[in-house]
Enzyme design. Sequence first.
Site, mmCIF file in Angstrom:
data_model
loop_
_atom_site.group_PDB
_atom_site.id
_atom_site.type_symbol
_atom_site.label_atom_id
_atom_site.label_comp_id
_atom_site.label_asym_id
_atom_site.label_seq_id
_atom_site.Cartn_x
_atom_site.Cartn_y
_atom_site.Cartn_z
ATOM 1 N N ASP A 135 -10.859 -40.417 14.840
ATOM 2 C CA ASP A 135 -10.165 -39.125 14.778
ATOM 3 C C ASP A 135 -11.075 -38.074 15.422
ATOM 4 O O ASP A 135 -12.274 -38.008 15.121
ATOM 5 C CB ASP A 135 -9.894 -38.775 13.295
ATOM 6 N N ILE A 136 -10.498 -37.288 16.329
ATOM 7 C CA ILE A 136 -11.305 -36.253 16.986
ATOM 8 C C ILE A 136 -11.672 -35.173 15.957
ATOM 9 O O ILE A 136 -10.818 -34.739 15.177
ATOM 10 C CB ILE A 136 -10.548 -35.631 18.184
ATOM 11 N N ASN A 143 -8.079 -26.740 20.328
ATOM 12 C CA ASN A 143 -6.794 -26.161 20.748
ATOM 13 C C ASN A 143 -6.835 -24.637 20.667
ATOM 14 O O ASN A 143 -6.390 -23.947 21.583
ATOM 15 C CB ASN A 143 -5.660 -26.664 19.848
ATOM 16 N N ASP A 152 -4.922 -31.565 25.179
ATOM 17 C CA ASP A 152 -4.279 -32.774 25.726
ATOM 18 C C ASP A 152 -5.246 -33.533 26.635
ATOM 19 O O ASP A 152 -5.334 -34.764 26.599
ATOM 20 C CB ASP A 152 -3.038 -32.401 26.547
ATOM 21 N N GLU A 178 -4.337 -36.740 17.171
ATOM 22 C CA GLU A 178 -5.686 -36.894 17.750
ATOM 23 C C GLU A 178 -6.367 -38.079 17.067
ATOM 24 O O GLU A 178 -7.550 -38.093 16.848
ATOM 25 C CB GLU A 178 -6.516 -35.604 17.598
HETATM 26 P P1 GH3 Z 1 -10.943 -32.911 11.367
HETATM 27 O O1 GH3 Z 1 -12.288 -32.866 11.951
HETATM 28 O O2 GH3 Z 1 -10.974 -32.860 9.872
HETATM 29 O O3 GH3 Z 1 -10.138 -34.060 11.862
HETATM 30 O O4 GH3 Z 1 -10.211 -31.572 11.798
HETATM 31 P P2 GH3 Z 1 -9.079 -31.398 12.906
HETATM 32 O O5 GH3 Z 1 -9.018 -29.965 13.278
HETATM 33 O O6 GH3 Z 1 -9.306 -32.358 14.007
HETATM 34 O O7 GH3 Z 1 -7.814 -31.896 12.127
HETATM 35 P P3 GH3 Z 1 -6.468 -31.170 11.790
HETATM 36 O O8 GH3 Z 1 -5.603 -32.233 11.178
HETATM 37 O O9 GH3 Z 1 -6.691 -29.940 10.984
HETATM 38 O O10 GH3 Z 1 -5.881 -30.737 13.174
HETATM 39 C C1 GH3 Z 1 -5.423 -31.645 14.096
HETATM 40 C C2 GH3 Z 1 -4.879 -30.855 15.241
HETATM 41 O O11 GH3 Z 1 -4.484 -31.721 16.310
HETATM 42 C C3 GH3 Z 1 -3.659 -30.042 14.877
HETATM 43 C C4 GH3 Z 1 -2.676 -30.332 15.981
HETATM 44 O O12 GH3 Z 1 -2.165 -29.142 16.514
HETATM 45 C C5 GH3 Z 1 -3.496 -31.039 17.039
HETATM 46 N N1 GH3 Z 1 -2.713 -31.975 17.808
HETATM 47 C C6 GH3 Z 1 -1.983 -33.018 17.358
HETATM 48 N N2 GH3 Z 1 -1.409 -33.663 18.389
HETATM 49 C C7 GH3 Z 1 -1.783 -33.011 19.515
HETATM 50 C C8 GH3 Z 1 -1.503 -33.203 20.895
HETATM 51 O O13 GH3 Z 1 -0.782 -34.114 21.328
HETATM 52 N N3 GH3 Z 1 -2.066 -32.330 21.792
HETATM 53 C C9 GH3 Z 1 -2.877 -31.306 21.364
HETATM 54 N N4 GH3 Z 1 -3.390 -30.513 22.294
HETATM 55 N N5 GH3 Z 1 -3.120 -31.103 20.064
HETATM 56 C C10 GH3 Z 1 -2.599 -31.917 19.157
HETATM 57 MG MG MG Z 2 -9.223 -34.450 13.657
HETATM 58 MG MG MG Z 3 -6.269 -36.236 12.328
#
Ligand code: GH3
Ligand code: MG
Ligand code: MG
Length: 274
Positions: A135-136, A143, A152, A178
């Site tokens: 997980d990123i 973003n 992306d 992510e």
């Molecule tokens: P953590 O280190 O705990 O994983 O924090 P995080 O910010 O990575 O996790 P969180 O679940 O709070 O946020 C994930 C974000 O990923 C929110 C969402 O907008 C973004 N996201 C999900 N799918 C995509 C995508 O296809 N493209 C982009 N650019 N963002 C995305």
């Molecule tokens: Mg994440």
């Molecule tokens: Mg996640």
Amino acid sequence: MVGMTRNWIIRQLSLGEFDSHRDVWRKSTVMAVKIGLLAYVIDVVSHIMLDAFGLLPYSLVSSLIIATVLTPALGFSLALTSYMVIGFAIHDLGVSRNELERLSRTDTLTGLSNRRAFLEQFDRCDRDKAMLVLDIDHFKTVNDTYGHLAGDEAIVRVAAMLLKVFSDRCVCARIGGEEFAVFCQDMAFAEFAALGELSRRKIAAMRIATKDGEFSITVSGGMARALPHEEFGAVFSRADKALYAAKSGGRDRIRFHYETRDQAGDKASGRQTA
Ligand code: GH3
Ligand code: MG
Ligand code: MG
């Protein structure tokens, strides 16, 4: 009749009898020759029988000459045309069906397998296997700071790096926004863990360029071993627990969940468990 034709078309689609244009030509020609010959035999036999019963209104010789000249040629051309029309239609249907099937199993952004395809392949695998969930980290901040398109791009770059590190020895998938998953079969767990660690380091070393400047990302991961036949849900939940431990342990790291349902012994051996 309609039902039989429908079943025949479905059977041809799954048999792949019309996979290529060449197949359509070949099958159509073979069928047309058979049908042309069959029509000729039926024609000749019916004329001979009509003649035997005195029902033929013209001479047998001239009717046989006409039958020989016309029937095979007509039968062949009609059968060839009909068979080719149907064959090409089946071919086109097969192509669209395969394309739809491919699309339904592919993540459009990265080209990796999607969750559904990953799950199916994992459940089908009846060998020793292991799963890595990545997980990123702090992706929301990426973003928010650089924009969704840059986010992306980061996702695409992570996918490409996973493919590069794990190559075709493992199945790599994007299973959520992510979130990525990788599984391997018949690979020593130590080797899988080393590849996971390599991918984590390589991802952390990447520089992603945007109009607002460069940025880098890190990933956290959870890894779990699985028994042959063990299904996605149970293994994913162990890997996810390890991922949670990696996140709460400071991120940018991979944690392991060594225990499978029947492998409590590994825990006793003193190895680290999430
Ligand atoms: P953590 O280190 O705990 O994983 O924090 P995080 O910010 O990575 O996790 P969180 O679940 O709070 O946020 C994930 C974000 O990923 C929110 C969402 O907008 C973004 N996201 C999900 N799918 C995509 C995508 O296809 N493209 C982009 N650019 N963002 C995305
Ligand atoms: Mg994440
Ligand atoms: Mg996640």
